[in-house]
Design an enzyme around this catalytic site. Structure first.
Site, PDB file in Angstrom:
ATOM      1  N   ALA A 199     -59.980  60.729  60.752  1.00 18.73           N
ATOM      2  CA  ALA A 199     -58.917  61.320  59.925  1.00 18.73           C
ATOM      3  C   ALA A 199     -58.873  60.755  58.510  1.00 18.73           C
ATOM      4  O   ALA A 199     -57.869  60.907  57.819  1.00 18.73           O
ATOM      5  CB  ALA A 199     -57.567  61.124  60.597  1.00 18.73           C
ATOM      6  N   ALA A 200     -59.959  60.149  58.069  1.00 16.10           N
ATOM      7  CA  ALA A 200     -59.938  59.518  56.747  1.00 16.10           C
ATOM      8  C   ALA A 200     -59.683  60.535  55.637  1.00 16.10           C
ATOM      9  O   ALA A 200     -58.870  60.302  54.735  1.00 16.10           O
ATOM     10  CB  ALA A 200     -61.247  58.784  56.500  1.00 16.10           C
ATOM     11  N   GLY A 201     -60.383  61.663  55.694  1.00 15.55           N
ATOM     12  CA  GLY A 201     -60.190  62.677  54.671  1.00 15.55           C
ATOM     13  C   GLY A 201     -58.790  63.245  54.690  1.00 15.55           C
ATOM     14  O   GLY A 201     -58.182  63.481  53.633  1.00 15.55           O
ATOM     15  N   ASP A 202     -58.235  63.469  55.879  1.00 17.20           N
ATOM     16  CA  ASP A 202     -56.881  63.992  55.987  1.00 17.20           C
ATOM     17  C   ASP A 202     -55.863  62.977  55.470  1.00 17.20           C
ATOM     18  O   ASP A 202     -54.856  63.354  54.855  1.00 17.20           O
ATOM     19  CB  ASP A 202     -56.566  64.349  57.435  1.00 17.20           C
ATOM     20  CG  ASP A 202     -57.441  65.472  57.957  1.00 17.20           C
ATOM     21  OD1 ASP A 202     -57.878  66.317  57.153  1.00 17.20           O
ATOM     22  OD2 ASP A 202     -57.698  65.504  59.178  1.00 17.20           O
TER      23      ASP A 202
END
Length: 309
Positions: free
Chosen positions: A256-259
């Protein structure tokens, strides 16, 4: 725009999935059966993740989307409500809730297969029904895990209402329709998505700069290409392009890094922060998220980021 002392309001239009996560030594090859180590079922979806990130990182958040009339749908709704997210615009559809099948390897890389389910029931008519939640926002976030006509309707409504509009073009399979770009204030792809949008290879910050320039030439106002541990390449309207180095951390799971970056960036913009400050804050949040397992469980709070090192 909200001032620095207020929380700011973010509305997320997008997907909610139940994530079925397997950890394995490596990613399987086609036709291969590979023994996994652990399994977890956690709430996710790009829309849900970004809503949770924005809420934990300081914004008042509303979610516009669709879940199924099933146990997964109830859990997805309850998870958002527990984060203080307004779910008045979260409808219940006729299909099963969306699911994502995720494999994470020992290098913290992942592969994801999504079954849209009820996410495919988000429609332009639904956007019209819930225009009030767009009107109440400072920032509106969209992705591409719901039908394109609904995404365009949300972008167009947010632009007409004078909101700051963010599009995370994920998953991207090709160029965006030309008439979308003028509706977007911040286009935020990762390197794979930037390559799909432009047809250019994106394997380095220099490649990201070329892709961003191509997207700007096509009509995008501001382009942020997220490059994982190599940082974020920002090409902004009226400003020089710049590479923002990523904080150095030991990654456990990048799911979920991009989110987390998107949610943190939107939360900061909504409270009146500069673009520069919003990027750096969002990078810190994303860096902390990859040190933990899971999608939504990994997303940090604003208090964690504000705590002394």
């Amino acid at each position: 725009m909200a001032n620095q002392q207020t929380r700011g309001r973010v509305t997320v239009v997008g997907s909610l999935n139940m994530d079925l996560v397997v950890r394995a030594p490596r990613l399987p090859q086609p036709g291969e059966t590979l023994a996994g180590r652990t399994f977890a079922q956690v709430t996710g979806g790009k829309g849900g993740n970004q809503a949770v990130a924005a809420a934990r990182l300081g914004a008042q958040v509303a979610m516009l989307g669709c879940v199924g009339a099933d146990a997964n749908g109830a859990q997805l709704r309850d998870g958002l409500t527990a984060e203080g997210i307004d779910c008045a615009a979260l409808e219940t559809g006729t299909q099963a809730s969306g699911v994502a099948l995720i494999v994470v390897d020992d290098a913290s890389q992942n592969t994801i297969v999504i079954v849209a389910g009820s996410n495919g029931e988000v429609t332009p008519a639904m956007i019209v029904r819930h225009e009030a939640v767009l009107a109440a926002a400072d920032v509106v976030i969209c992705q591409l895990e719901t039908p394109p006509d609904a995404v365009r309707a949300a972008l167009a409504a947010a632009r007409r209402l004078g909101k700051t509009v963010i599009l995370n073009p994920a998953p991207a399979t090709g160029p965006l329709p030309a008439d979308w770009l003028p509706l977007i204030d911040y286009l935020i792809p990762n390197e794979v998505e930037a390559a799909a949008l432009t047809g250019l290879p994106v394997e380095s910050p220099e490649d990201a700069a070329k892709a961003a320039a191509a997207l700007r030439a096509a009509g995008a106002r501001n382009v942020l290409v997220t490059l994982g541990p190599r940082g974020v390449h920002a090409t902004l309207d009226g400003a020089h392009a710049a590479l923002y180095d990523a904080p150095r951390v030991e990654a456990v799971d990048t799911t979920a890094a991009g989110d987390t970056f998107i949610g943190g960036f939107a939360a900061q913009l909504a409270r009146g922060a500069s673009v520069d400050a919003a990027i750096r804050f969002a990078q810190r949040a994303a860096a902390l998220s990859v040190t933990r397992a899971g999608a939504q469980p990994s997303i940090p709070t604003r208090a964690e980021l504000d705590a002394p090192a």
